[in-house]
Every structure is written in structure tokens, then in C-alpha cells.
Design an enzyme around this catalytic site. Sequence first.
Site: not given
Length: 361
Positions: A102, A173, A197
Site C-alpha cells: 500500500w 495511512d 477494518k
Amino acid sequence: MQRAYNFNAGPSALPLPVLQKAQEEMVNYKGTGMSIMELSHRSSTFENVLNKAKDDLRTLMNIPDTHEILFLQGGASLQFSMIPMNFLGAEQVGGYVLTGAWSEKALKEAQKLGQTAVIASSKDNHYRSIPNQHELQIPDQNMAYVHITSNNTIYGTQWHEFPSLNGTDLIADMSSDILCRNVDVSKLSLIYAGAQKNLGPSGVTVVIIKKELLSRIPTGLPTMLNYETHIKNNSLYHTPPTFSIYMLSLVLEWVKQQGGLDAIEKQNEKKASLLYECMDMYNEFYTPHAEKDSRSLMNVTFTLPNKEVTSSFLQLAQEKGFVGLAGHRSVGGCRASIYNAVPLESCEALASFMESFYKGQ
């Protein structure tokens, strides 16, 4: 109904009380005669839901008044572009720390929009660790910000201490570990996180942004890609993901009922310890992907002796009611994602299964 042992990496487990509350209110939200999904986003009823979510998040994370809270769409992936569009000036450099897939994707998008530099990377060791402070190589150029990915779902690594940058803005992030522990928000200029999540269902992205950054936004940006647009309109410039925000609000209420982040952090440490201790006990059979000082509280990744044994492990686990244990294809092996809503009992059951599977070989 027997609930599955849900270890999916995302979308992932939601707290059962949250699901039950949503079920209870599904067709008639607070006497309106309508579902929350049918309410106008311009109604005071929905705006109360949104504002309560903001207030609860601010309280739980101790977010200072120096920071704004937004609920946006497009997932964390859209933030990969919005951040450099808003804050990477023409003569500036965006610094990126690579710790997994990511962070690579975030860098790739920034490279399309301005100058970037990789200031640290653990790619050479297959992303088994988080770089240390002394490994950061910050160039002499005018740094716009430094971007990190706080937790890496694929590789099972996590920043246990954020880097000190001597005044350079730190952007994180935090999609896969927001709300899993206490974080000093004042040390970060921007946090963003997809909800699917720890915060709720997919469809909404939380952005926590320091107000001082807003003065750097250039003119001429597309309206929807300008953070100021959403701040000025309380995340209601256009139709927001109303149901996702409602569910997020219920999750935040659940976190408060658990005792807040102090209690959540202790529970997460206990869950992770169960699995890591099992792997360390049978370390000739279960091999963690992450180095010990970089292990994640949220994603426990490990390999078994070979593909045949791994296949047998996953098949038997599925028969026993364990869901989502297959590792990402780039790493292989297994992965147990143990986000906030995964109960301790699920981790106890998995540790017991891992022990019995090893002894049965």
C-alpha cells in the site's frame, strides 16, 4: 446461529452488538418510519448521526481542536492522489517510507503529481520489518511531508513508534490499525483510514487533518478533490455514504462501551500474544513473516513447512469454522486479521487449533 471465526483482512468482522443494533433499527430509525438509508442526508436526523460520530471519534482518539475530521468516499486509495494534489508543491518533495504494497501504491500515485523521494524502505528484506529512525534518509530539498503506512496488512508489520521528523509534516495511512491503540494525533498532520477494518463497513474513509495544512492547498483543484470543500460543508457537499457513517457511529459507541482505547489496546495485545506465543513455541513449524520487533497487533502472518501442509491446515481450519486465514498471494502461508471486533475467544480457538494441528503432524 453459529457465528464464524472471522479473520478476514477486510472487509472484516464487525462487533455483533453493532450488527444487532443496526438490525433493530433497520426499517424504522428512531421513530422516523424510515430506514437510515432512506433519510435525506440534509435532514437534521442524519446530521445528528454524522456529528455524533465526529464527536465520539474526537473523544476516543483525543483529537485536538487543531485538527478537522472528514468522512469521505473513494477509499484510502483516493487519498493516495488527494494528498499530493493538495499538499505537494511544485518546488517540494514528498517523502515516502516503503513498508509494503500500500505504501508502494501511495508513492506511485504521488509520482504522477510531483517530485518524490523514498526516504526508507524494507523492501530488500521482503518487508519483514519497519525501518528504524536512523534509517530515514531525509533529503536536503524542501520536504512537503513524509508519508507512512502505519500497519501493513499483507506482511503483518506495524510501526510501534512513529518517526520524529523535526517539523516536517507526518502523514499516515492508518486504514488497518486506527483505533487499535492510543496514538498521539497531535504529532501527525494528516491521518486517513478506510473504515472496513476497525471503523465499520466499506464505503467511508475517515480523514483527520491539521487545519494549518489548508493554507497550502493550491487554487484550481477539482472541487471534489479539495479538502476545503468537504471541511466547509461538514462532509455534506454531496451525498455521503449515509449507511456507512451510521454504522461507523455504532462502532464508535461500541468502542466506548468496551472502555475506550485503553481497554481496546489491552485486549488487542492479549489476542496477538496468544497467536505469537503459539508460533514461538512451535517455531520449527510456524514461521512468522514479520521480525519480532515489527510484529503487527492487527495482522498475524506466518508460513508453514510447505504448500501441502499449508493447504491441509487451511482446509481443516475451514471445516472447523475459521474464515479468511489464507495469506496474501505475494507472501503465501496464512494470515489471521484480528481487528478490534474479533473476539478474544476466536483467537483462543485459533491458537488451540494451531497447537492441535502441529501435534497431529
